[in-house]
Scaffold this motif. Structure first.
Motif, short mmCIF file in Angstrom:
data_model
loop_
_atom_site.label_atom_id
_atom_site.label_comp_id
_atom_site.label_asym_id
_atom_site.label_seq_id
_atom_site.Cartn_x
_atom_site.Cartn_y
_atom_site.Cartn_z
N THR A 368 -10.82 -28.97 86.64
CA THR A 368 -11.41 -27.63 86.63
C THR A 368 -10.28 -26.62 86.61
O THR A 368 -9.62 -26.38 87.63
CB THR A 368 -12.29 -27.41 87.88
N ALA A 428 -8.53 -20.02 92.87
CA ALA A 428 -9.94 -19.92 93.24
C ALA A 428 -10.04 -20.33 94.71
O ALA A 428 -9.30 -21.22 95.16
CB ALA A 428 -10.80 -20.83 92.36
N LYS A 430 -12.84 -20.84 98.18
CA LYS A 430 -14.14 -20.82 98.84
C LYS A 430 -13.90 -21.09 100.33
O LYS A 430 -13.83 -22.25 100.77
CB LYS A 430 -15.08 -21.86 98.24
N ASN A 494 -14.00 -14.89 98.77
CA ASN A 494 -14.66 -16.00 98.07
C ASN A 494 -14.67 -15.64 96.59
O ASN A 494 -15.49 -14.85 96.13
CB ASN A 494 -16.08 -16.19 98.60
N THR A 495 -13.72 -16.20 95.86
CA THR A 495 -13.58 -15.79 94.45
C THR A 495 -14.76 -16.23 93.61
O THR A 495 -14.98 -15.67 92.52
CB THR A 495 -12.28 -16.37 93.86
N PHE A 496 -15.51 -17.23 94.06
CA PHE A 496 -16.67 -17.69 93.28
C PHE A 496 -17.77 -16.63 93.24
O PHE A 496 -18.67 -16.71 92.42
CB PHE A 496 -17.19 -18.99 93.87
N SER A 497 -17.69 -15.63 94.14
CA SER A 497 -18.64 -14.51 94.14
C SER A 497 -18.08 -13.29 93.43
O SER A 497 -18.76 -12.26 93.34
CB SER A 497 -19.01 -14.14 95.59
N GLY A 505 -14.42 -20.10 89.10
CA GLY A 505 -14.11 -19.29 90.28
C GLY A 505 -12.70 -18.73 90.28
O GLY A 505 -12.29 -18.10 91.26
N TYR A 506 -11.94 -18.93 89.20
CA TYR A 506 -10.54 -18.50 89.16
C TYR A 506 -10.41 -17.00 88.89
O TYR A 506 -11.15 -16.43 88.07
CB TYR A 506 -9.78 -19.24 88.07
#
Length: 556
Positions: A368, A428, A430, A494-497, A505-506
């Motif tokens: 990923t 990224a 979490k 939280n980079t995924f948001s 998520g990067y």
């Protein structure tokens, strides 16, 4: 940051020997701070705590805001949080385990002192112990008609009163403090000033001297695509810089035409410049060639300095900064991953060899990767409960060495001699809430965990050996003379948001390097990524996960 080596720890716990000798447990100060400080450095080797105070702080009455010693240590007198201490003199404290350790706490309070005037020459010589100062002005400046633009001789908030002598020699102090600028002042025979602050009155003697100033380059710090120039000129006319490339043609030095450069910062007789100022990578920008020699000189209408030759740097990178190369070995049912192509050339490492046998590798390769990245793999870092202690997923330039008590030993650093200005890449993250902690960070429980990307360059002669169980860490403050450049990023995002993140998520990051010693050349680089920023202290969130990829040093 460094993972627990659970397998070895469990093996050690099964060894019971008939040995009544006491273990050697060091008594260390691991955190200390007071109100009004600028910085605090703790040196476990010399057992010293050195505090740098702000000018306005009262060293006789300082409130302790943070205080922690290593686990198992007792002390009857070491100041705790909220205590008031007097650091007008060095204080000595005893910390005890099975034996006593003497620690000292010292405060220093630097004062910014200056005297500024028109047509100033070299920097004034100011002696705070003797309370005397000597100010230099250009030879063309009259000492009977001088404008003093500003002056500060004691701590912030102090006031300066002129002292004059009458015909009979009796001294008189002015009723009102000096207001700057002071114009048309006669300083031919010097000046006496009374400086007042708090309830203190002190006398200063100030002399003034004319000098002849030579036009010269005093510093030339080469980067990759530009050179930082500092120098001075004789004060006459308008200064500018000329530069040219020096090559080698048929075994002889080939000197090109001089290029004029006028974008200088002029402060009195002092000049500074970034030559050339436009050294971006965009098409059409003006840049010096990397790894090339150039001559520089300062010019005016009436003077010319000697030429100084310097060689620009090269835009070097560290092996496997894209984290594409990995290999693994087996430990029981688990794969122990190493972020290198094989075991013959190792630049990066993790604490996987210690903890992987029981909880699996904390740091693993993943496919990923950032959408905009060029790599085929990235590094995945996860914080876990490593059987008997918290372990943070990490990756570092260096070498995992083994176990020490409840912690790990690791060499930090890989050989590196270039001079970058930043580290960029993608990450990224979490995070989860901090759910395990030890002193002095138990106050972080139930706060959001943070990731960390750390980079610093040093002049070490060998890698630095970190030992987390003995609280042996690199002093990461400007007071450490071995650190040349330093940069750090910590984030609980939280980079995924993040709407700007890609599908994995990067998001991109840039860690700017603050060059504490811009005239020095590195020998080692330390680059670290960590899923829990207080992992060295067994504090973080079990389940925090970080991905990193496509690291690259940036040069200008």
């Amino acid at each position: 940051m460094l993972a627990m080596a659970a397998a070895a720890l469990l093996a050690q716990s099964c060894l019971i020997e008939n040995d009544m000798s006491y273990p050697r447990i060091l008594a260390n100060v691991i955190a200390f701070a007071v109100e009004g400080q600028e910085s605090c450095s703790i040196d476990a080797d010399s057992r010293t705590v050195t505090i740098v105070l702000e000018e306005t702080a009262d060293p006789a009455s300082l409130k302790v805001t943070e205080s922690a010693v290593s686990e198992g240590v007792s002390s009857t007198d070491f100041p705790k949080a909220d205590a008031i201490i007097d650091l007008t003199e060095t204080r000595t404290y005893t910390l005890s385990t099975y034996q006593d350790y003497i620690w000292t706490v010292t405060a220093v309070q630097p004062v910014d002192r200056y005297i500024r005037c028109e047509n100033q020459g070299s920097s004034p010589i100011i002696n705070p112990e003797m309370r005397i100062a000597n100010v230099f002005v250009l030879e063309s400046q009259s000492l009977q008609h001088l404008t003093i633009t500003d002056m500060k001789l004691e701590k912030e908030g102090s006031a300066i009163y002129l002292v004059t002598a009458g015909p009979d020699g009796a001294e008189t102090v002015s009723d009102t403090p000096c207001v700057f600028p002071m114009e048309d002042v006669d300083v031919l025979t010097g000046m006496t000033a009374e400086v007042r602050y708090d309830d203190v009155k002190v006398r200063w003697k100030i002399t003034f001297e004319q000098e002849t100033v030579a036009t010269e380059i005093t510093k030339a710090n080469p980067w990759c695509y530009h050179v930082d120039i500092e120098g001075k000129f004789d004060g006459a006319g308008t200064p500018y810089i000329e530069y040219r490339k020096v090559g080698d043609q048929d075994g002889k030095a080939a000197e090109g035409e001089w290029t004029r450069f006028d974008d200088l910062v002029v402060d009195g007789i002092n000049i500074s410049a970034k030559v050339p100022s436009d050294n971006t990578i965009e098409e059409g920008s003006v840049r010096l060639d990397p790894g090339a020699s150039y001559e520089f000189r300062i010019c005016t209408e009436t003077s010319l300095s000697d030429a100084v030759t310097v060689t620009t740097g090269t835009p070097d990178q560290i092996y496997n900064m894209n984290f594409n190369d990995w290999y693994s070995t087996k430990s029981g049912s688990y794969d122990i991953w190493y972020p290198n192509l094989n075991d013959t050339y190792q630049v990066w490492d993790t604490a996987n060899p210690g903890s992987g046998a029981f909880v699996g590798s904390l740091t693993t390769p993943t496919e990923t990767v950032p959408v905009s990245g060029q790599g085929q793999r990235a590094a995945r870092l996860e914080s876990k409960n490593a059987v008997i202690a918290f372990a943070a997923g990490n990756i570092i330039t260096g070498k995992f060495k083994g176990i020490s008590g409840l912690g790990a030993i690791m060499d930090w650093g890989t050989p590196f001699t270039a001079r970058p200005k930043a580290l960029k890449g993608y990450y990224a993250y979490k995070p989860v809430l901090v759910n395990t902690a030890k002193d002095p960070y138990k106050n972080l429980l139930n706060t959001m965990d943070q990731c960390q990307i750390l980079v610093f360059l040093t002049d070490w002669t060998a890698p630095f050996t970190v030992n987390t169980s003995q609280n042996i860490f690199v002093d990461q403050t400007p007071s450490n003379p071995n650190i040349l450049a330093y940069g750090k990023m910590e984030s609980d995002k939280n980079t995924f948001s993040d709407p700007q993140a890609d599908a994995g998520g990067y998001i991109p990051f840039t860690v700017e390097l603050d060059w504490w010693r811009p005239d020095a050349t590195p020998t080692y680089a330390v680059v670290i990524a960590c899923a829990s920023y207080k992992g060295d202290y067994f504090t973080g969130g079990i389940g925090s996960v970080m991905y990193v990829d496509e690291f690259e040093f940036v040069y200008d």
